[in-house]
Structure formats: structure tokens, C-alpha cells
Design a protein around this motif. Structure first.
Motif, short mmCIF file in Angstrom:
data_model
loop_
_atom_site.label_atom_id
_atom_site.label_comp_id
_atom_site.label_asym_id
_atom_site.label_seq_id
_atom_site.Cartn_x
_atom_site.Cartn_y
_atom_site.Cartn_z
N GLU A 60 99.67 -15.15 -78.84
CA GLU A 60 99.11 -13.86 -78.69
C GLU A 60 99.83 -12.93 -79.71
OE1 GLU A 60 98.42 -14.06 -73.58
OE2 GLU A 60 100.40 -13.49 -75.11
N PRO A 61 97.85 -11.74 -79.91
CA PRO A 61 98.97 -11.00 -81.32
C PRO A 61 100.18 -10.41 -81.01
CG PRO A 61 96.60 -10.75 -80.43
CD PRO A 61 97.06 -11.59 -79.53
N VAL A 99 98.89 -0.02 -82.91
CA VAL A 99 97.52 -1.43 -82.86
C VAL A 99 98.61 -1.39 -81.76
CG1 VAL A 99 98.53 -3.27 -84.06
CG2 VAL A 99 98.97 -1.87 -85.68
N GLN A 100 99.14 -2.21 -81.19
CA GLN A 100 99.16 -2.25 -79.49
C GLN A 100 97.75 -1.31 -78.54
OE1 GLN A 100 102.69 -1.17 -77.18
NE2 GLN A 100 102.49 -3.59 -76.03
N GLU A 101 98.21 -0.35 -79.12
CA GLU A 101 96.97 0.56 -77.97
C GLU A 101 95.74 0.07 -77.86
OE1 GLU A 101 99.93 4.25 -77.51
OE2 GLU A 101 99.07 4.19 -78.79
N PHE A 108 91.79 -6.66 -76.34
CA PHE A 108 93.03 -7.57 -76.94
C PHE A 108 93.94 -7.13 -75.54
CE2 PHE A 108 90.49 -7.42 -79.88
CZ PHE A 108 90.57 -8.88 -80.71
N LYS A 109 94.11 -8.32 -74.26
CA LYS A 109 95.19 -7.91 -74.09
C LYS A 109 96.49 -8.36 -73.25
CE LYS A 109 91.19 -5.70 -70.93
NZ LYS A 109 91.63 -4.23 -71.16
N MET A 155 89.57 -8.40 -84.35
CA MET A 155 90.65 -7.66 -84.15
C MET A 155 90.53 -6.31 -85.45
SD MET A 155 93.82 -9.89 -84.79
CE MET A 155 94.63 -10.15 -83.83
N GLY A 156 90.08 -6.62 -85.97
CA GLY A 156 89.57 -5.94 -87.42
C GLY A 156 89.13 -4.90 -86.97
#
Length: 271
Positions: A60-61, A99-101, A108-109, A155-156
Motif C-alpha cells: 500500500e502507498p 501526500v497522505q491527505e 487511496f484509503k 496516484m500522480g
């Protein structure tokens, strides 16, 4: 970000970092290209840098958030001086949280923050030439090699707003990254590699992002060029982060490993 004056950035980049031998091999054209980064490619000093590295693969990211980035020597069998190199760039907790937000808001949960990991060679090798002072805050973001190009492109897209906050987004991988068992070319660039590299340039500069997203079926010699896809997916993130309308330019091309590893690198500019 991190209390600095914000600068709007229009460009994202995909850099082929290739082999870490670049750190000591002064003859490599890709090294010379990166050394000329500020003078010939990008003169601005970003507020911070986000590197999507092929050498951090997670389920996961995940983005790192540290005070100072350790230098990770994620390679074996190279000359001892390479293991003495340091790139002690500051990290950025603020950038990691942003980035997470952004990823979370785009669906992207499960996006994780790693509070220990430093910079692998996909990040620090190019950065040591691009920004040798190591004074710009850096975060790394992982790739998910079990997913596909469209996932990484999206994602980008989610990360595109970072450019408005002065964040330079760099995908670091390799335009071709064959297995160690792939025969080297005895007569210049291997035909399969040239065909793949030419396809990539034509697809990107023509704006055919969907073909690049579907590289597994659209690209010639895909499985030879990328038997494992993690070195290609950072390109998709950089491409997506360029925004709605972008123009791609080939900014460097050279070859290594006797004509099978391409160092082709690209700039994506929002229009």
C-alpha cells in the motif's frame, strides 16, 4: 511548505537513475546530464522534493517522514567507496502528511507514513548530482508493483496540487530495466531496447498517455524491457502529477550495460 515561501511549479520529471555505479563512474553520460541539472534543465530551487522510487515497493502507498534522511545502500557487490557516500537531506513531516491527505482524498484509503526509512539509491543517487548541497527537504513515496500503470497514473493525478506548494515531483526508475540474464548487445543498442525506447518517446511526446498506462499490451518488447514493472511505474506517477493538460519532452537519452539499459528521461510541463 515547512515554513518556506511557496513557489508554483509547472513541471514534473521522470529520471532514469540506472545503476548506482554512476556515483563513481565519471564517464557516464547520464551522470553528466544530472550534474548539469540546474544549469541546463531546471534552475529553480523547489521548496521540497517528492521522489517516487522504483526501489521502494510496498503493498500500500507509503511515504517517509523523518527529520534527516539516512542514506540506504540497497545494492551489493559494488566498490567500497560507494558505501561511504552520504546524502543527508532533511525530511519533511509536513510534506508526508500532505501526500497522505491528497491520496486519501482521491480514494487511496490505506496510505501509511514510515517514520524511520531514509532514501534508497533511486532517490539519493540522482539527487546527489542534481542538488549536491542536500539542503532541500525530501520525501520518498513507494510504488505498488502488483498493480498497474493506470493505478500509478491516478496516484500522480492525486498529487498534482503539490506543485502549487513548490514541491518538485520526480519519478525515479529506468526507461528500460531488463533482467541480469538479458544478453548485452555486441553492436550498439539492442534492437528490442531501441524499439521500446522509441515507442515510449513517440507515445509520450504525442500525448498518448493511455497507451503508456496500458504498456503491458501496447508497448513492444514489454516483458524484455521490464520483466518486473517497478522501474516503469514512477514514470506513470510523474506523468499523472503533471495535471490535466501536459506536454512531454525527452530531456536525456543515453545507454548503459552494452546497449540494453536506457537512461531516457522526461520533463512533463502543464499547459
Amino acid at each position: 511548505m515547512d515554513g518556506t515561501e511557496e513557489t508554483i511549479i509547472k513541471e514534473t520529471f521522470f529520471i532514469s537513475h540506472g545503476s548506482p555505479i554512476m556515483t563513481i563512474d565519471e564517464s557516464m553520460e547520464a551522470r553528466k546530464f544530472l550534474q548539469g541539472w540546474k544549469e541546463k534543465v531546471y534552475s529553480k530551487n523547489p521548496n521540497s522534493i517528492l521522489v517516487i522510487s522504483a526501489h521502494w515497493v510496498t503493498d500500500e502507498p507509503t511515504v517517509n517522514a523523518v527529520d534527516c534522511c539516512d542514506t540506504i545502500y540497497d545494492f551489493r557487490g559494488f566498490p567500497p567507496p560507494m558505501y561511504q557516500i552520504k546524502y543527508p537531506a532533511p525530511g519533511s513531516h509536513d510534506l508526508a502528511k500532505r501526500v497522505q491527505e491528497l491520496l486519501g482524498a482521491s480514494g487511496f484509503k490505506s496510505v501509511h507514513i514510515d517514520k524511520k526509512r531514509g532514501l534508497d539509491h533511486g532517490a539519493w543517487v540522482p539527487l546527489m548530482f542534481m542538488y549536491p548541497e542536500a539542503d532541500i527537504p525530501v520525501c520518498q513515496l513507494s510504488v505498488q508493483s502488483h498493480l498497474d500503470g493506470t493505478y500509478h497514473y491516478n496516484m500522480g493525478r492525486a498529487l498534482a496540487p503539490l506543485k502549487d506548494q513548490g514541491v518538485l515531483i520526480i519519478g525515479s526508475g529506468s526507461a528500460t530495466h531488463p533482467s541480469n540474464a538479458t544478453p548485452s548487445s555486441l553492436h550498439g543498442v539492442a534492437p528490442w531496447a531501441a524499439q521500446f525506447d522509441d515507442w515510449l518517446e513517440e507515445a509520450l511526446t504525442s500525448g498518448r498517455y493511455e497507451d503508456v498506462n496500458n504498456c503491458e499490451t501496447k508497448a513492444p518488447n514489454w516483458k524484455t524491457a521490464h520483466p518486473w514493472p517497478e522501474h516503469f511505474y514512477p514514470l506513470h506517477v510523474a506523468m499523472g502529477a503533471a495535471g490535466e493538460n501536459w506536454k512531454a519532452d525527452l530531456i536525456h537519452r543515453s545507454w548503459h550495460n552494452d546497449g540494453i539499459m536506457s537512461y531516457s528521461s522526461y520533463k512533463f510541463t502543464s499547459t
